[in-house]
Design an enzyme around this catalytic site. Structure first.
Site, PDB file in Angstrom:
ATOM      1  N   ASP A  45       0.688  -1.013   0.036  1.00  0.00           N
ATOM      2  CA  ASP A  45      -0.072   0.164   0.015  1.00  0.00           C
ATOM      3  C   ASP A  45       0.886   1.214   0.133  1.00  0.00           C
ATOM      4  OD1 ASP A  45      -2.049   1.978   0.353  1.00  0.00           O
ATOM      5  OD2 ASP A  45      -2.383   1.481   2.431  1.00  0.00           O
ATOM      6  N   GLU A  94      31.147  10.732   2.297  1.00  0.00           N
ATOM      7  CA  GLU A  94      31.798  10.516   3.785  1.00  0.00           C
ATOM      8  C   GLU A  94      30.828  11.060   4.593  1.00  0.00           C
ATOM      9  OE1 GLU A  94      35.174  13.223   3.483  1.00  0.00           O
ATOM     10  OE2 GLU A  94      35.866  12.430   1.518  1.00  0.00           O
ATOM     11  N   GLU A 148      29.402  11.315   8.491  1.00  0.00           N
ATOM     12  CA  GLU A 148      29.611  11.374   9.795  1.00  0.00           C
ATOM     13  C   GLU A 148      28.329  11.105  10.675  1.00  0.00           C
ATOM     14  OE1 GLU A 148      32.947  15.054   9.254  1.00  0.00           O
ATOM     15  OE2 GLU A 148      30.739  15.776   9.610  1.00  0.00           O
ATOM     16  N   GLU A 161      35.722  11.686  14.925  1.00  0.00           N
ATOM     17  CA  GLU A 161      35.645  13.065  14.309  1.00  0.00           C
ATOM     18  C   GLU A 161      35.848  14.037  15.336  1.00  0.00           C
ATOM     19  OE1 GLU A 161      35.524  15.105  11.931  1.00  0.00           O
ATOM     20  OE2 GLU A 161      35.597  13.571  10.373  1.00  0.00           O
ATOM     21  N   GLU A 166      33.101   8.822  12.091  1.00  0.00           N
ATOM     22  CA  GLU A 166      33.113   9.021  10.458  1.00  0.00           C
ATOM     23  C   GLU A 166      33.639   7.333  10.117  1.00  0.00           C
ATOM     24  OE1 GLU A 166      35.290  11.007   6.780  1.00  0.00           O
ATOM     25  OE2 GLU A 166      34.435  12.313   8.041  1.00  0.00           O
ATOM     26  N   HIS A 198      29.974  14.760   2.991  1.00  0.00           N
ATOM     27  CA  HIS A 198      30.741  15.362   1.738  1.00  0.00           C
ATOM     28  C   HIS A 198      30.559  14.429   0.730  1.00  0.00           C
ATOM     29  CE1 HIS A 198      33.546  17.687   4.745  1.00  0.00           C
ATOM     30  NE2 HIS A 198      32.513  18.154   4.880  1.00  0.00           N
ATOM     31  N   ARG A 246      39.691  23.913   2.004  1.00  0.00           N
ATOM     32  CA  ARG A 246      38.317  23.265   2.683  1.00  0.00           C
ATOM     33  C   ARG A 246      37.555  24.152   3.001  1.00  0.00           C
ATOM     34  NH1 ARG A 246      39.445  17.920   4.106  1.00  0.00           N
ATOM     35  NH2 ARG A 246      41.438  16.969   3.829  1.00  0.00           N
ATOM     36  N   GLU A 278      34.542  17.544  -4.722  1.00  0.00           N
ATOM     37  CA  GLU A 278      33.859  17.401  -3.592  1.00  0.00           C
ATOM     38  C   GLU A 278      32.773  18.553  -2.999  1.00  0.00           C
ATOM     39  OE1 GLU A 278      35.683  16.166   0.883  1.00  0.00           O
ATOM     40  OE2 GLU A 278      36.178  18.196   0.119  1.00  0.00           O
ATOM     41  N   ARG A 294      30.782  19.773  -0.374  1.00  0.00           N
ATOM     42  CA  ARG A 294      30.782  19.761   1.115  1.00  0.00           C
ATOM     43  C   ARG A 294      29.552  20.025   1.799  1.00  0.00           C
ATOM     44  NH1 ARG A 294      35.997  19.244   3.042  1.00  0.00           N
ATOM     45  NH2 ARG A 294      35.608  20.391   4.804  1.00  0.00           N
TER      46      ARG A 294
END
Length: 444
Positions: free
Chosen positions: A54, A132, A134, A189, A196, A245, A316, A333, A335
């Site tokens: 359903d 990645e 966390e 982390e 992570e 990420h 970063r 990447e 982030r």
């Protein structure tokens, strides 16, 4: 097509594994796993005809008058659930959702990603992703209910005794390995009780399946050990939130299409166009990749989460960075996503945006090499650095205005996401929060 030979092989394997029950797993539009459990002897019917359910009871799927749907297992996703033990083994398949007439259900997130991957294939590309994730491991209270009390006082890359969850992480890693994951790293982390576990990149469909499996396994094994694993983006004020990420790359003719040894930074023109496309649509993507009110408590300056629309090689503080490895490992990447997102829809939106950049031959803005978090508002303005949406309802508006992403996700999913955002935002907006009581109750 499902061949009788393939079905026979799977049935033999189920018998050899002494499986008693089989879970048929799928995801709603929010990325929450759902499942129907069947006794093992019903597996042949599931593999050939599918199992009806359903759809009106599933978030964003169907109205009650059009609720009949069918689950059809993807046989390549067969796996035992290691944490269920060997006394009464349980297996699972990840399923695709169909309508009774045999057509794919347009609101199935897995189908939407498959469609987008098919478009990339028509252009000669395969799309790989490497997320990645966390997460936090918190204590349960005396009644077994989740809390936000830290299970350890560890920090980045700490070991026991500071990292008391080391054994739990190891159990998760071993279980995922048994399920076919290639685990690349596991560590504590930055925040207390934050962890992570990274697994190898691969085809985006398999990777999206793995994200769902990863979260399911992690929460199940944590609970078995008396802990609550949460992928909530920002469970506590004043500490880092949890991100997901997303590393992404295109391959063409077996070679990484983002790599050009002769180009500046060894990044191909195609990689630049892909990045430009993602930046062009990133405000709409934010609604998909950061889908809750709480997601935007993570996307604030000061906690390493990206806020500013920008890209860079290895910086970063940028929203998109290009990690140092080149050759077959060349990738971008993104982030900003967090692990509450639906991975099927998030990967589909990223891919569609990147392909749009390639089709239109877009150029990205200049890369930013300085610490964007430390720049003044005036410096960011002069560098034409915009910001991500600061709340769910703003991000939702950007999604509704982005024709490309709306077309990729389809009207069924877009209507569902819009409804969810409006309801969640109204509920949040009209609630009285502890912060308000603390600041105003005795003052006025």
């Amino acid at each position: 097509m499902t061949s009788s030979t393939d079905v026979a092989k799977i049935l033999e394997r189920i018998e050899a594994d002494k499986v008693k029950f089989v879970r048929l797993q799928f995801s709603d539009i929010q990325g929450l796993p759902k499942n129907v459990a069947i006794p093992a002897w019903q597996t042949e019917k599931a593999l050939t005809d599918g199992i009806s359910f359903d759809g009106s009871s599933i978030e964003g799927f169907a109205r009650i008058e059009e609720s009949d749907m069918v689950l059809k297992p993807d046989m390549s996703t067969y796996s035992l659930l290691p944490w269920r033990g060997s006394d009464s083994p349980v297996a699972r398949f990840i399923c695709d959702v169909y309508l009774p007439d045999g057509t794919p259900f347009e609101g199935d997130p897995r189908y939407i990603l498959k469609k987008t991957l098919a478009e990339a294939k028509e252009m000669g590309f395969t799309f790989n992703t490497g997320p990645e994730l966390e997460f936090f491991l918190f204590r349960l209270d005396q009644d077994g209910m989740p809390t936000t009390v830290s299970q350890d006082k560890g920090g980045y890359f700490d070991l026991a005794p500071a990292d008391l969850a080391e054994d739990v992480r190891a159990e998760i890693v071993l279980a995922l390995t048994d399920m076919g994951f290639e685990i690349e790293a596991s560590h504590h982390e930055v925040a207390e009780s934050q962890h992570e576990i990274d697994f190898k990149y691969g085809d985006a469909l398999k990777t999206a399946d793995n994200v769902i499996t990863f979260k399911y396994a992690t929460k199940s094994i944590a609970l078995k050990n008396g802990l609550n694993a949460t992928f909530m983006a920002k469970p506590r004020f004043g500490i880092n939130g949890s991100g997901m990420h997303v590393n992404a790359s295109l391959f063409k003719d077996g070679k990484n299409a983002f790599y050009d040894p002769e180009a500046p930074l060894q990044l191909s023109e195609m990689s630049q166009q892909f990045i430009a496309g993602v930046l062009e649509h990133v405000k709409a993507i934010t609604r998909i990749a950061n889908p809750t009110v709480n997601s935007y408590k993570r996307l604030v300056p000061g906690y390493e989460a990206p806020v500013y629309v920008s890209w860079s090689a290895s910086n970063r503080t940028a929203l998109i960075r290009v990690p140092a490895p080149r050759g077959s490992s060349t990738r971008m990447e993104l982030r900003s996503p967090d692990p509450t997102c639906n991975p099927y829809l998030t990967f589909a939106a990223i891919l569609a945006a990147g392909l749009d950049g390639i089709k239109k031959q877009l150029d990205p803005p200049a890369g930013v090499n300085q610490n964007i978090f430390e720049m003044t508002d005036d410096e960011r303005s002069k560098a034409h650095i915009d910001t991500l949406p600061s709340d769910l309802i703003t991000a939702n508006r950007h999604l509704m205005e982005d024709t490309l992403i709306c077309d990729v996700l389809g009207s069924h999913v877009i209507d569902g996401l819009n409804t969810i955002a409006q309801i969640e935002w109204d509920s949040f907006r009209t609630s009285v929060h502890p912060w308000e009581v603390e600041h105003y109750l005795t003052r006025f």
